[in-house]
Scaffold this motif. Structure first.
Motif, PDB file in Angstrom:
ATOM      1  N   LEU A   4      40.947  26.003  53.228  1.00 24.51           N
ATOM      2  CA  LEU A   4      41.400  24.566  54.274  1.00 24.51           C
ATOM      3  C   LEU A   4      39.956  23.293  54.289  1.00 24.51           C
ATOM      4  CD1 LEU A   4      44.161  26.760  56.426  1.00 24.51           C
ATOM      5  CD2 LEU A   4      44.509  26.382  54.262  1.00 24.51           C
ATOM      6  N   THR A   5      39.572  24.058  55.223  1.00 24.38           N
ATOM      7  CA  THR A   5      38.418  22.784  55.113  1.00 24.38           C
ATOM      8  C   THR A   5      38.489  21.743  53.823  1.00 24.38           C
ATOM      9  OG1 THR A   5      37.601  23.873  57.069  1.00 24.38           O
ATOM     10  CG2 THR A   5      36.285  22.043  56.149  1.00 24.38           C
ATOM     11  N   ALA A   6      38.050  23.090  53.010  1.00 25.31           N
ATOM     12  CA  ALA A   6      37.197  22.559  51.727  1.00 25.31           C
ATOM     13  C   ALA A   6      38.834  21.558  50.755  1.00 25.31           C
ATOM     14  CB  ALA A   6      37.178  23.919  50.702  1.00 25.31           C
ATOM     15  N   ILE A   7      39.888  22.222  51.073  1.00 22.10           N
ATOM     16  CA  ILE A   7      40.744  21.573  50.075  1.00 22.10           C
ATOM     17  C   ILE A   7      41.461  19.982  50.567  1.00 22.10           C
ATOM     18  CG2 ILE A   7      43.176  21.827  49.587  1.00 22.10           C
ATOM     19  CD1 ILE A   7      43.137  24.381  50.372  1.00 22.10           C
ATOM     20  N   GLY A   8      40.955  19.895  52.807  1.00 19.06           N
ATOM     21  CA  GLY A   8      41.239  19.003  53.177  1.00 19.06           C
ATOM     22  C   GLY A   8      42.529  17.919  53.379  1.00 19.06           C
ATOM     23  N   LYS A   9      43.553  19.278  52.678  1.00 15.92           N
ATOM     24  CA  LYS A   9      45.311  18.417  52.729  1.00 15.92           C
ATOM     25  C   LYS A   9      45.926  19.692  53.733  1.00 15.92           C
ATOM     26  CE  LYS A   9      48.636  17.126  50.123  1.00 15.92           C
ATOM     27  NZ  LYS A   9      49.584  16.801  48.170  1.00 15.92           N
ATOM     28  N   ILE A  10      45.325  20.125  53.851  1.00 18.61           N
ATOM     29  CA  ILE A  10      46.022  20.893  53.909  1.00 18.61           C
ATOM     30  C   ILE A  10      45.497  21.496  55.576  1.00 18.61           C
ATOM     31  CG2 ILE A  10      47.589  23.827  54.260  1.00 18.61           C
ATOM     32  CD1 ILE A  10      47.256  23.228  51.644  1.00 18.61           C
ATOM     33  N   PRO A  11      46.210  20.724  56.959  1.00 16.46           N
ATOM     34  CA  PRO A  11      45.804  21.164  58.879  1.00 16.46           C
ATOM     35  C   PRO A  11      45.424  22.496  58.690  1.00 16.46           C
ATOM     36  CG  PRO A  11      47.846  19.575  58.659  1.00 16.46           C
ATOM     37  CD  PRO A  11      47.454  20.815  57.463  1.00 16.46           C
ATOM     38  N   VAL A  12      43.745  22.590  59.206  1.00 13.13           N
ATOM     39  CA  VAL A  12      43.075  23.929  59.475  1.00 13.13           C
ATOM     40  C   VAL A  12      43.821  24.190  60.608  1.00 13.13           C
ATOM     41  CG1 VAL A  12      40.610  24.503  60.077  1.00 13.13           C
ATOM     42  CG2 VAL A  12      40.925  23.393  58.515  1.00 13.13           C
ATOM     43  N   GLU A  13      44.360  23.513  61.379  1.00 13.35           N
ATOM     44  CA  GLU A  13      44.467  23.504  62.667  1.00 13.35           C
ATOM     45  C   GLU A  13      46.218  24.665  62.634  1.00 13.35           C
ATOM     46  OE1 GLU A  13      43.744  21.042  61.827  1.00 13.35           O
ATOM     47  OE2 GLU A  13      42.239  20.339  63.704  1.00 13.35           O
ATOM     48  N   GLY A  14      46.363  24.558  61.441  1.00 10.02           N
ATOM     49  CA  GLY A  14      47.863  25.916  61.248  1.00 10.02           C
ATOM     50  C   GLY A  14      47.148  27.332  61.186  1.00 10.02           C
ATOM     51  N   LEU A  15      46.089  27.097  60.865  1.00  9.72           N
ATOM     52  CA  LEU A  15      45.308  28.896  61.176  1.00  9.72           C
ATOM     53  C   LEU A  15      45.572  29.030  62.938  1.00  9.72           C
ATOM     54  CD1 LEU A  15      42.027  28.551  59.902  1.00  9.72           C
ATOM     55  CD2 LEU A  15      44.033  29.679  59.246  1.00  9.72           C
TER      56      LEU A  15
END
Length: 417
Positions: free
Chosen positions: A357-368
């Motif tokens: 998710l960090t690599a994609i940079g578009k989907i919130p990592v906070e969603g984890l």
């Protein structure tokens, strides 16, 4: 629980002790407590966000070292590719094809069932821009790489792995790296004891802010993942076994004791020695078993691949983030690499998801934080699928290389392949 000489599981503790010392039990209790707090005291529940965020922050610390060490050890552990020859190359090709197929299946099923699609009336989860920065209008691979720690670590790991593979002191370097890896995973094991707190904080915040109806997509995701993995095992792996005139059902019966160990520990590595021994008893040659099984634990993680790809699409749907076809291909490409860093250890799959998710940079990592509540309950499915996949891979490579020599029958007539 322990194994007797006949590999049968024997109880050695009371049922109450077994339950209360199981991390899954405490994660479940934490989830229930988080749901109750978020439902009856929404304001206090939302304040628990800091607890879930703190756990995620600690997990993210492990991303770089785990991926680096696993990839380096996976490459350097192969030894001289000229020496391992056709078996090693064929195994790597098999791993890549099957895991890529697993990634594609995960994405396809997630798009078909859409577990992350929910009624957003009154929700603000679709505003992903508050968590991410806008992507540049013109995509630049160099900029993308320079701003992406995960890709930098992956490239460094690949280079170091190749270098270590040809060092004169290769064995001593690998021994040091294995020891270092052991320390990292031991630290991760201790951190995972905080998972109930992270699950409590994430669930209390989620329910407090978005309501009880957000549990529906979580349950839908769990069901979707389990069904998809079952289909993968019995249809995909089953078809591969059938091509070599063998039965997936008989193989599962043969390793049922090991499957129980994996189920109880949520780690496919827990039953690694027993699996290798049983594969040799079946007729797989020792060199093939020694090469394919350990390598498969870094490069052939079918269950993890399915979970990662489905989770990424799930979070994209949850935050109403549109992914173009090119971005989906990018996700598959990233996961083809990052999933190789997801060793069969509890919690590492969650780390790789965070790194992706960090690599994609578009989907919130906070969603984890939203996924954390059910991640532990899906780890069993991941571990079992990975375990079965590596067993099947070893049998297939042995058969295709004519390294499968029938030995004295060890299965009864009902379990013959």
């Amino acid at each position: 629980m322990k194994l007797n000489p006949n590999n049968e599981i024997q109880p050695n503790k009371s049922l109450l002790y077994t339950i209360t010392t199981n991390l899954t039990f405490w994660v479940l209790i934490a989830i229930i407590a988080g749901v109750l707090l978020g439902h009856f005291h929404p304001k206090e529940g939302m304040q628990m966000k800091i607890v879930g965020d703190a756990f995620i922050s600690i997990i993210k610390v492990f991303i770089a070292p785990i991926i680096f060490l696993t990839i380096v050890l996976g490459i350097s552990g192969m030894g001289d590719l000229k020496k391992v020859g056709r078996i090693g190359i064929k195994a790597l090709l098999y791993f890549e094809v099957v895991t890529t197929f697993a990634l594609a299946i995960g994405i396809a099923v997630a798009y078909f069932i859409q577990p992350g699609k929910i009624d957003r009336t009154g929700l603000d989860m679709e505003d992903a821009t508050k968590y991410t920065t806008a992507a540049p209008k013109e995509f630049n691979w160099l900029t993308f790489f320079m701003d992406n720690l995960t890709l930098q670590v992956l490239l460094a790991a690949i280079i170091v792995g190749i270098i270590v593979n040809y060092l004169k002191q290769r064995e001593s370097v690998i021994a040091v790296l294995y020891k270092l890896s052991g320390y990292v995973f031991k630290a991760l094991k201790w951190v995972m004891y905080l998972a109930p707190l992270g699950a409590f904080g994430g669930m209390a915040y989620t329910i407090g802010k978005f309501g009880l109806h957000t549990l529906l997509p979580l349950g839908k995701l769990m069901l979707t993942v389990y069904v998809t993995m079952a289909i993968f095992i019995f249809v995909i792996l089953g078809s591969i076994m059938r091509y070599y005139k063998m039965s997936i059902w008989s193989f599962l019966k043969y390793i049922k004791a090991e499957l129980l160990i994996v189920l109880g520990t949520s780690s496919s590595e827990a039953a690694l020695p027993n699996l290798m021994e049983k594969l040799e008893k079946m007729g797989c040659s020792k060199p093939v078993v020694g090469l394919v099984v350990p390598t498969g634990y870094s490069f052939n993680l079918d269950g993890t691949s399915i979970y990662l790809s489905m989770s990424v699409i799930f979070l994209a749907q949850l935050y109403d983030v549109h992914l173009s076809f090119a971005e989906i291909l990018t996700i598959i490409g990233l996961l083809m690499i990052t999933s190789k860093g997801a060793a069969g250890v509890t919690g590492s799959g969650f780390i790789v998801l965070a790194s992706t998710l960090t690599a994609i940079g578009k989907i919130p990592v906070e969603g984890l934080a939203f996924l954390l509540g059910v991640d532990k309950f899906m780890s069993e499915a991941r571990a079992i699928t990975n375990f079965i996949g590596n067993g099947v891979a070893t049998i297939v490579i042995s058969k295709s290389e004519r390294e499968f020599v029938a030995v004295e029958p060890i299965l009864d007539e009902q379990q013959q392949f």
